[in-house]
Design an enzyme around this catalytic site. Structure first.
Site, short mmCIF file in Angstrom:
data_model
loop_
_atom_site.label_atom_id
_atom_site.label_comp_id
_atom_site.label_asym_id
_atom_site.label_seq_id
_atom_site.Cartn_x
_atom_site.Cartn_y
_atom_site.Cartn_z
N ARG A 175 22.41 23.38 26.48
CA ARG A 175 21.95 24.11 25.26
C ARG A 175 22.47 25.41 25.07
NH1 ARG A 175 15.79 24.42 24.49
NH2 ARG A 175 16.14 25.10 22.39
N ARG B 244 8.59 27.09 32.60
CA ARG B 244 7.65 26.75 31.79
C ARG B 244 6.78 25.54 32.01
NH1 ARG B 244 10.19 27.45 26.01
NH2 ARG B 244 11.38 25.54 26.49
N ARG C 265 8.11 19.97 30.92
CA ARG C 265 8.90 18.91 30.04
C ARG C 265 10.19 18.61 30.53
NH1 ARG C 265 8.65 22.32 24.40
NH2 ARG C 265 10.87 22.03 24.90
N LYS D 200 13.30 34.87 19.72
CA LYS D 200 13.63 35.06 18.43
C LYS D 200 12.73 34.94 17.63
CE LYS D 200 17.01 32.49 17.36
NZ LYS D 200 16.66 31.19 16.27
N ARG E 131 24.06 29.24 10.73
CA ARG E 131 24.43 28.75 12.30
C ARG E 131 25.87 28.34 12.17
NH1 ARG E 131 19.79 25.25 15.38
NH2 ARG E 131 18.22 26.68 15.12
P1 ADP Z 1 16.12 24.39 17.75
O1 ADP Z 1 16.17 25.96 18.57
O2 ADP Z 1 15.55 23.41 18.52
O3 ADP Z 1 17.35 24.44 17.20
P2 ADP Z 1 15.25 25.30 15.01
O4 ADP Z 1 13.69 25.17 14.59
O5 ADP Z 1 15.87 26.39 14.77
O6 ADP Z 1 15.02 24.84 16.62
O7 ADP Z 1 15.91 23.93 14.35
C1 ADP Z 1 15.49 22.75 14.31
C2 ADP Z 1 16.60 21.64 13.89
O8 ADP Z 1 16.61 21.68 12.42
C3 ADP Z 1 17.90 21.94 14.68
O9 ADP Z 1 17.93 21.14 15.83
C4 ADP Z 1 18.66 21.34 13.35
O10 ADP Z 1 18.78 19.99 13.24
C5 ADP Z 1 17.91 21.81 12.23
N1 ADP Z 1 18.55 23.16 11.89
C6 ADP Z 1 17.72 24.27 11.84
N2 ADP Z 1 18.35 25.25 11.11
C7 ADP Z 1 19.68 24.72 10.83
C8 ADP Z 1 20.84 25.22 10.41
N3 ADP Z 1 20.99 26.57 9.78
N4 ADP Z 1 22.02 24.34 10.08
C9 ADP Z 1 21.78 23.13 10.24
N5 ADP Z 1 20.77 22.52 10.75
C10 ADP Z 1 19.77 23.38 11.14
#
Ligand code: ADP
Ligand code: ZN
Length: 225
Positions: free
Chosen positions: A178, A132, A167, A18, A93
């Protein structure tokens, strides 16, 4: 580069590429890449009660509450940060976030143009994660399954000679959890956008010149560019 003010949401499972696709699309069409993950990581560094609250959710791997994330996105779009169009990555989300995004855009006389659902074969996602390896010193990523991403010497970083490690959360079991969590979140959103006629699935198990071209063709066809 074609300058078009278009508003795109990119959806995809973890390890679907993505972030990379967001970059490719934003560069091609001069759009702003908006990632709520990046925004929240920046925000949490501040020394405020809100920043600490955000950090506590992120550290648990939990979603930050809708009102906080929606407020942040509202500010961003109202400040005109992405007035010439954007690709959203990691937002929305939840259904309330999707509904709020529609309202915010409507308020500015705008609307979402397209929701691209990156469709990658599940076994390929698993392989990307399970094979990975990362350098313990410099963080450089490798993948033992992909010739182009293998280290020259087994277990050793090409860049700094650091040791390559797996990791602890890059196991099939953790990844499947996940993935399930992703589908629980994403499926209702994909339905929501399907009903609006905005969702399009894009099969992309590989990232090649060919799939890049197909992605641009899809966007240009759907958005009549
Ligand atoms: P990941 O793939 O680990 O979720 P992101 O960088 O998209 O990676 O997000 C990191 C963290 O930021 C998420 O685990 C969540 O806690 C928060 N987060 C990101 N986008 C959102 C969203 N749209 N709504 C709620 N929390 C979010
Ligand atoms: Zn290294």
């Amino acid at each position: 580069m074609i300058k078009k003010d278009k508003r795109i949401v990119l959806m995809g499972a973890p390890a679907s590429g993505k972030g990379t696709w967001s970059k490719i699309i934003t560069e091609k069409y001069a759009l702003e890449h908006l990632s709520t993950g990046d925004l929240l990581r920046k925000f949490r560094k501040k020394d405020t009660a809100l920043a600490r609250k955000i950090g506590s959710y992120m550290d648990r791997g939990a979603l930050v509450p809708d009102d906080i994330v929606i407020g942040m996105v509202d500010d961003l779009l109202t400040e005109g940060e992405a007035k010439d169009g954007f690709v959203f990555d990691g937002f929305p989300r939840t259904l309330p976030q999707a509904e709020a995004l529609d309202l915010i855009l409507e308020h500015h006389g705008e609307s979402l143009d397209l929701v691209i659902d990156l469709d990658v074969d599940e076994q390929i996602l698993v392989d990307r994660v399970v094979y990975r390896r990362v350098c313990i010193d410099c963080g450089q990523p490798y993948n033992l399954k992909t010739a182009a991403m293998r280290p020259k010497v087994e277990g050793v970083c090409d860049q700094c000679n650091g040791k390559l490690i797996q990791r602890s959360d890059d196991t099939e079991e953790t990844f499947m959890e996940r993935l399930k969590a992703y589908h629980d979140q994403a499926d209702p959103l994909l339905d929501y956008y399907e009903k609006q006629g905005k969702r399009v699935a894009f099969p992309c198990s590989e990232m090649t010149e060919q799939t890049r071209r197909e992605m641009f063709e899809l966007i240009e066809e759907k958005l009549s560019l």
